[in-house]
Scaffold this motif. Structure first.
Motif, PDB file in Angstrom:
ATOM      1  N   VAL A  10       0.841  -1.192   0.000  1.00 27.69           N
ATOM      2  CA  VAL A  10       0.000   0.000   0.000  1.00 27.69           C
ATOM      3  C   VAL A  10       0.877   1.244   0.000  1.00 27.69           C
ATOM      4  CG1 VAL A  10      -0.179   0.159   2.515  1.00 27.69           C
ATOM      5  CG2 VAL A  10      -2.033   1.044   1.112  1.00 27.69           C
ATOM      6  N   VAL A  11       0.334   2.328  -0.597  1.00 29.71           N
ATOM      7  CA  VAL A  11       0.970   3.645  -0.587  1.00 29.71           C
ATOM      8  C   VAL A  11      -0.019   4.647  -0.005  1.00 29.71           C
ATOM      9  CG1 VAL A  11       1.844   5.532  -2.031  1.00 29.71           C
ATOM     10  CG2 VAL A  11       2.500   3.166  -2.534  1.00 29.71           C
ATOM     11  N   PHE A  12       0.454   5.506   0.897  1.00 26.85           N
ATOM     12  CA  PHE A  12      -0.381   6.528   1.514  1.00 26.85           C
ATOM     13  C   PHE A  12      -0.053   7.887   0.905  1.00 26.85           C
ATOM     14  CE2 PHE A  12       0.196   3.219   4.739  1.00 26.85           C
ATOM     15  CZ  PHE A  12      -1.128   2.918   5.037  1.00 26.85           C
ATOM     16  N   VAL A  13      -1.110   8.660   0.595  1.00 26.91           N
ATOM     17  CA  VAL A  13      -0.949   9.995   0.007  1.00 26.91           C
ATOM     18  C   VAL A  13      -1.838  10.970   0.769  1.00 26.91           C
ATOM     19  CG1 VAL A  13      -1.238  11.411  -2.060  1.00 26.91           C
ATOM     20  CG2 VAL A  13      -0.418   9.047  -2.275  1.00 26.91           C
ATOM     21  N   GLY A  14      -1.278  12.116   1.159  1.00 33.08           N
ATOM     22  CA  GLY A  14      -2.038  13.105   1.906  1.00 33.08           C
ATOM     23  C   GLY A  14      -2.860  14.010   1.014  1.00 33.08           C
ATOM     24  N   GLN A  15      -4.032  14.375   1.497  1.00 31.83           N
ATOM     25  CA  GLN A  15      -4.919  15.357   0.870  1.00 31.83           C
ATOM     26  C   GLN A  15      -5.109  16.514   1.845  1.00 31.83           C
ATOM     27  OE1 GLN A  15      -8.701  13.785  -0.271  1.00 31.83           O
ATOM     28  NE2 GLN A  15      -7.862  11.922  -1.131  1.00 31.83           N
ATOM     29  N   PRO A  16      -4.222  17.501   1.864  1.00 34.01           N
ATOM     30  CA  PRO A  16      -4.309  18.553   2.877  1.00 34.01           C
ATOM     31  C   PRO A  16      -5.623  19.317   2.894  1.00 34.01           C
ATOM     32  CG  PRO A  16      -2.149  18.550   1.890  1.00 34.01           C
ATOM     33  CD  PRO A  16      -2.979  17.589   1.080  1.00 34.01           C
ATOM     34  N   ILE A  17      -6.182  19.652   1.729  1.00 36.83           N
ATOM     35  CA  ILE A  17      -7.397  20.469   1.751  1.00 36.83           C
ATOM     36  C   ILE A  17      -8.624  19.667   2.140  1.00 36.83           C
ATOM     37  CG2 ILE A  17      -6.486  22.112   0.081  1.00 36.83           C
ATOM     38  CD1 ILE A  17      -8.201  20.844  -2.039  1.00 36.83           C
ATOM     39  N   ASN A  18      -8.578  18.344   2.002  1.00 31.69           N
ATOM     40  CA  ASN A  18      -9.683  17.490   2.431  1.00 31.69           C
ATOM     41  C   ASN A  18      -9.491  16.958   3.844  1.00 31.69           C
ATOM     42  OD1 ASN A  18     -10.940  17.829   0.008  1.00 31.69           O
ATOM     43  ND2 ASN A  18     -10.615  15.743  -0.729  1.00 31.69           N
ATOM     44  N   GLY A  19      -8.291  17.136   4.395  1.00 28.14           N
ATOM     45  CA  GLY A  19      -8.021  16.618   5.729  1.00 28.14           C
ATOM     46  C   GLY A  19      -8.029  15.109   5.782  1.00 28.14           C
ATOM     47  N   LYS A  20      -7.553  14.455   4.699  1.00 28.37           N
ATOM     48  CA  LYS A  20      -7.579  13.005   4.631  1.00 28.37           C
ATOM     49  C   LYS A  20      -6.227  12.462   4.207  1.00 28.37           C
ATOM     50  CE  LYS A  20     -12.449  12.708   3.165  1.00 28.37           C
ATOM     51  NZ  LYS A  20     -13.368  12.197   2.101  1.00 28.37           N
ATOM     52  N   VAL A  21      -6.024  11.184   4.503  1.00 28.08           N
ATOM     53  CA  VAL A  21      -4.899  10.428   3.974  1.00 28.08           C
ATOM     54  C   VAL A  21      -5.473   9.178   3.328  1.00 28.08           C
ATOM     55  CG1 VAL A  21      -2.783   9.160   4.478  1.00 28.08           C
ATOM     56  CG2 VAL A  21      -3.281  11.287   5.698  1.00 28.08           C
ATOM     57  N   VAL A  22      -5.276   9.026   2.024  1.00 26.58           N
ATOM     58  CA  VAL A  22      -5.848   7.902   1.294  1.00 26.58           C
ATOM     59  C   VAL A  22      -4.795   6.817   1.125  1.00 26.58           C
ATOM     60  CG1 VAL A  22      -7.500   9.349   0.067  1.00 26.58           C
ATOM     61  CG2 VAL A  22      -5.274   8.878  -0.958  1.00 26.58           C
ATOM     62  N   ALA A  23      -5.282   5.596   0.980  1.00 26.81           N
ATOM     63  CA  ALA A  23      -4.424   4.436   0.757  1.00 26.81           C
ATOM     64  C   ALA A  23      -4.639   3.943  -0.665  1.00 26.81           C
ATOM     65  CB  ALA A  23      -4.751   3.329   1.757  1.00 26.81           C
ATOM     66  N   LEU A  24      -3.554   3.691  -1.385  1.00 20.95           N
ATOM     67  CA  LEU A  24      -3.585   3.205  -2.755  1.00 20.95           C
ATOM     68  C   LEU A  24      -2.922   1.840  -2.817  1.00 20.95           C
ATOM     69  CD1 LEU A  24      -2.297   6.417  -4.601  1.00 20.95           C
ATOM     70  CD2 LEU A  24      -4.646   5.902  -3.886  1.00 20.95           C
ATOM     71  N   ASP A  25      -3.433   0.986  -3.672  1.00 27.80           N
ATOM     72  CA  ASP A  25      -2.767  -0.288  -3.923  1.00 27.80           C
ATOM     73  C   ASP A  25      -1.372  -0.005  -4.480  1.00 27.80           C
ATOM     74  OD1 ASP A  25      -1.991  -2.586  -5.863  1.00 27.80           O
ATOM     75  OD2 ASP A  25      -3.584  -3.481  -4.676  1.00 27.80           O
ATOM     76  N   ARG A  26      -0.364  -0.631  -3.903  1.00 29.59           N
ATOM     77  CA  ARG A  26       1.016  -0.335  -4.301  1.00 29.59           C
ATOM     78  C   ARG A  26       1.271  -0.625  -5.773  1.00 29.59           C
ATOM     79  NH1 ARG A  26       6.715  -2.229  -1.458  1.00 29.59           N
ATOM     80  NH2 ARG A  26       7.971  -2.335  -3.358  1.00 29.59           N
ATOM     81  N   PHE A  27       0.603  -1.596  -6.351  1.00 31.63           N
ATOM     82  CA  PHE A  27       0.908  -2.012  -7.712  1.00 31.63           C
ATOM     83  C   PHE A  27      -0.013  -1.396  -8.756  1.00 31.63           C
ATOM     84  CE2 PHE A  27       2.255  -5.429  -4.836  1.00 31.63           C
ATOM     85  CZ  PHE A  27       3.621  -5.340  -5.047  1.00 31.63           C
ATOM     86  N   THR A  28      -1.277  -1.176  -8.410  1.00 29.97           N
ATOM     87  CA  THR A  28      -2.205  -0.627  -9.405  1.00 29.97           C
ATOM     88  C   THR A  28      -2.420   0.873  -9.255  1.00 29.97           C
ATOM     89  OG1 THR A  28      -4.197  -0.937  -8.047  1.00 29.97           O
ATOM     90  CG2 THR A  28      -3.444  -2.824  -9.369  1.00 29.97           C
ATOM     91  N   GLY A  29      -2.156   1.438  -8.060  1.00 28.38           N
ATOM     92  CA  GLY A  29      -2.432   2.836  -7.819  1.00 28.38           C
ATOM     93  C   GLY A  29      -3.887   3.129  -7.524  1.00 28.38           C
ATOM     94  N   GLU A  30      -4.741   2.123  -7.483  1.00 28.83           N
ATOM     95  CA  GLU A  30      -6.157   2.357  -7.226  1.00 28.83           C
ATOM     96  C   GLU A  30      -6.411   2.612  -5.738  1.00 28.83           C
ATOM     97  OE1 GLU A  30      -8.491   2.709  -9.370  1.00 28.83           O
ATOM     98  OE2 GLU A  30      -7.253   2.244 -11.112  1.00 28.83           O
ATOM     99  N   PRO A  31      -7.348   3.529  -5.406  1.00 30.40           N
ATOM    100  CA  PRO A  31      -7.682   3.766  -3.996  1.00 30.40           C
ATOM    101  C   PRO A  31      -8.283   2.521  -3.356  1.00 30.40           C
ATOM    102  CG  PRO A  31      -8.533   5.525  -5.408  1.00 30.40           C
ATOM    103  CD  PRO A  31      -8.084   4.432  -6.320  1.00 30.40           C
ATOM    104  N   VAL A  32      -7.847   2.221  -2.127  1.00 31.80           N
ATOM    105  CA  VAL A  32      -8.376   1.050  -1.415  1.00 31.80           C
ATOM    106  C   VAL A  32      -8.946   1.422  -0.060  1.00 31.80           C
ATOM    107  CG1 VAL A  32      -6.833  -0.544  -2.598  1.00 31.80           C
ATOM    108  CG2 VAL A  32      -6.098   0.484  -0.430  1.00 31.80           C
ATOM    109  N   GLY A  33      -8.760   2.666   0.405  1.00 33.00           N
ATOM    110  CA  GLY A  33      -9.303   3.066   1.695  1.00 33.00           C
ATOM    111  C   GLY A  33      -8.669   4.359   2.175  1.00 33.00           C
ATOM    112  N   GLU A  34      -8.934   4.699   3.436  1.00 28.79           N
ATOM    113  CA  GLU A  34      -8.397   5.895   4.067  1.00 28.79           C
ATOM    114  C   GLU A  34      -7.944   5.565   5.480  1.00 28.79           C
ATOM    115  OE1 GLU A  34     -11.300   8.972   4.172  1.00 28.79           O
ATOM    116  OE2 GLU A  34     -11.681   8.944   2.009  1.00 28.79           O
ATOM    117  N   LEU A  35      -6.995   6.338   5.980  1.00 33.02           N
ATOM    118  CA  LEU A  35      -6.662   6.248   7.391  1.00 33.02           C
ATOM    119  C   LEU A  35      -7.770   6.914   8.200  1.00 33.02           C
ATOM    120  CD1 LEU A  35      -2.845   7.101   7.427  1.00 33.02           C
ATOM    121  CD2 LEU A  35      -3.910   4.850   7.697  1.00 33.02           C
ATOM    122  N   PRO A  36      -8.185   6.298   9.310  1.00 31.36           N
ATOM    123  CA  PRO A  36      -9.247   6.911  10.121  1.00 31.36           C
ATOM    124  C   PRO A  36      -8.776   8.223  10.725  1.00 31.36           C
ATOM    125  CG  PRO A  36      -8.297   4.996  11.238  1.00 31.36           C
ATOM    126  CD  PRO A  36      -7.727   5.014   9.864  1.00 31.36           C
TER     127      PRO A  36
END
Length: 406
Positions: A78-104
């Motif tokens: 998994v890869v985590f990417v921050g979204q500062p203006i949304n106040g979120k951190v999303v999780a992406l599949d390491r190999f496909t780049g598709e979103p798989v969830g968010e950190l609570p």
């Protein structure tokens, strides 16, 4: 630099979040490079851009976003990417780049989550997010209220993604202007840099905050020169745009990295890469006296108008790799620095893929391959971070890239 003073206002000029793997060849090929035990960086499949001749590494697009991004880290899957203006951190599949969830996140969301680091053994699935606690405001001065959020997580394609927030470490007990970076130490402590007040703080294992290197007072005459914030900067050129920092974005101490008992940091105002012994932070001197141990590793050459290394890291999975890898934001590239000799090499350079690179991190090795993930956020293209332009001209999408280094 202080990257996100303008983040709240970007909602007016970008669409809602959209992040996924590119539809063209590079993202799929980057997955093949990682998954194939026979692949090597020198054997790049057809369709993958090699970048400019002479680069050490090979870079590819990994994922796209329709809003600005900042902060990146990853684990085995998994890869985590921050979204500062949304106040979120999303999780992406390491190999496909598709979103798989968010950190609570907290109920009110993360307050400017723009620095993310995985910590400990990658098999443990641990990641820490720095919520800056507010946007930087040196004039008039408004302190920030940063918090470190610790998580455990798991992800596989059969069971999906899940994460638990295990501890919050607020900085309410100390004065912070703007927390710019943190580093996790092997003994469980954290170091956190304050780019406005020119300080380095230590988070003890029990969550208490103690001064590492901190000025004697907050008066201008007591500033520590190597850490200090400066109010004005010269104009330079970035990606064809005139570029000038404002008083709210001219950075003091910024990225931190630790290797073999030595702490490294960079500062644009101090025009150089510096170091000091980690043991200095736990001796019996006053916090401001510890600044005597700071030494210059490499000065910015006089002919360079300005240099901004927004993030840097050593290779955490290869102790024999002596290079310090850095996001050279103003020159649109990833470089590496020999901290013993000061020698530099260009790892990857691309004006589109690394359009103001701001964050980077290594992924754990698979089949001996440990790519670097990089996010860029086009700061030269908006008056919200560039005083030398009057209109915003973002080129969507924002890119998450992978860099493969032999």
């Amino acid at each position: 630099m202080i990257r996100w003073k303008w983040a709240a206002r970007l909602l007016v000029c970008t669409s809602l979040y959209a992040c996924g793997s590119p539809s063209d060849a590079p993202a799929n090929e980057s997955s093949r490079i990682e998954q194939s035990s026979a692949a090597s960086v020198g054997e790049v499949p057809p369709g993958v851009e090699r970048g400019k001749p002479g680069n050490i590494g090979v870079s590819v697009d990994y994922a796209y976003s329709d809003i600005p991004i900042a902060g990146v880290a990853g684990g085995k899957n998994v890869v985590f990417v921050g979204q500062p203006i949304n106040g979120k951190v999303v999780a992406l599949d390491r190999f496909t780049g598709e979103p798989v969830g968010e950190l609570p996140s907290p109920a009110e969301g993360f307050a400017v989550p723009f620095i993310i680091h995985t910590v400990g053994d990658p098999d443990e699935g641990r990641v820490t997010v720095l919520g800056a606690g507010g946007y930087p405001s040196p004039k008039p001065f408004v302190p920030a209220n940063p918090t470190l959020y610790e998580f455990t997580y798991h992800y596989d394609r059969l069971h999906g993604f899940g994460a638990t927030r295990t501890r919050d470490i607020p900085f309410t007990s100390v004065l912070v202007g703007f927390a710019e970076d943190f580093v996790h130490l092997d003994d469980g402590r954290y170091l956190v840099s304050d780019a406005i007040l020119g300080s380095i703080w230590v988070v003890q294992t029990d969550g208490s905050i103690t001064p590492g290197i901190v000025p004697k007072t907050w008066r201008a005459e007591d500033r520590i020169p190597q850490l200090a914030f400066c109010e004005t900067g010269p104009t330079t050129q970035v990606n064809g745009y005139p570029f000038r920092f404002s008083g709210a974005t001219q950075p003091g101490v910024s990225p931190l990295a630790v290797r073999r008992g030595t702490v490294y940091f960079n500062t644009t105002c101090g025009r150089g890469l510096y170091r000091f012994p980690l043991r200095s932070l736990s001796d019996h001197r006053q916090p401001y006296e510890r600044a005597r141990d700071i030494r210059l590793v490499q000065a910015v050459p006089p002919h360079v108008v300005m240099e901004e290394l927004l993030d840097f890291t050593f290779h955490p999975y290869d102790p024999s790799d002596h290079w310090l890898y850095a996001a050279d934001a103003l020159k649109l590239r990833i470089i590496r620095i020999d901290v013993d000799t000061g020698r530099r090499q260009i790892v990857a350079e691309d004006a589109r893929r690394f359009d103001f690179p701001s964050s980077l991190g290594f992924l754990p090795p698979i089949a001996g391959i440990s790519p670097i993930v990089v996010v860029s956020n086009q700061q030269e293209r908006t008056p919200l971070t560039n005083d030398a332009v009057t209109t915003t001209t973002f080129q969507l999408p924002f890119i998450v890239a992978k860099v493969f280094v032999p």
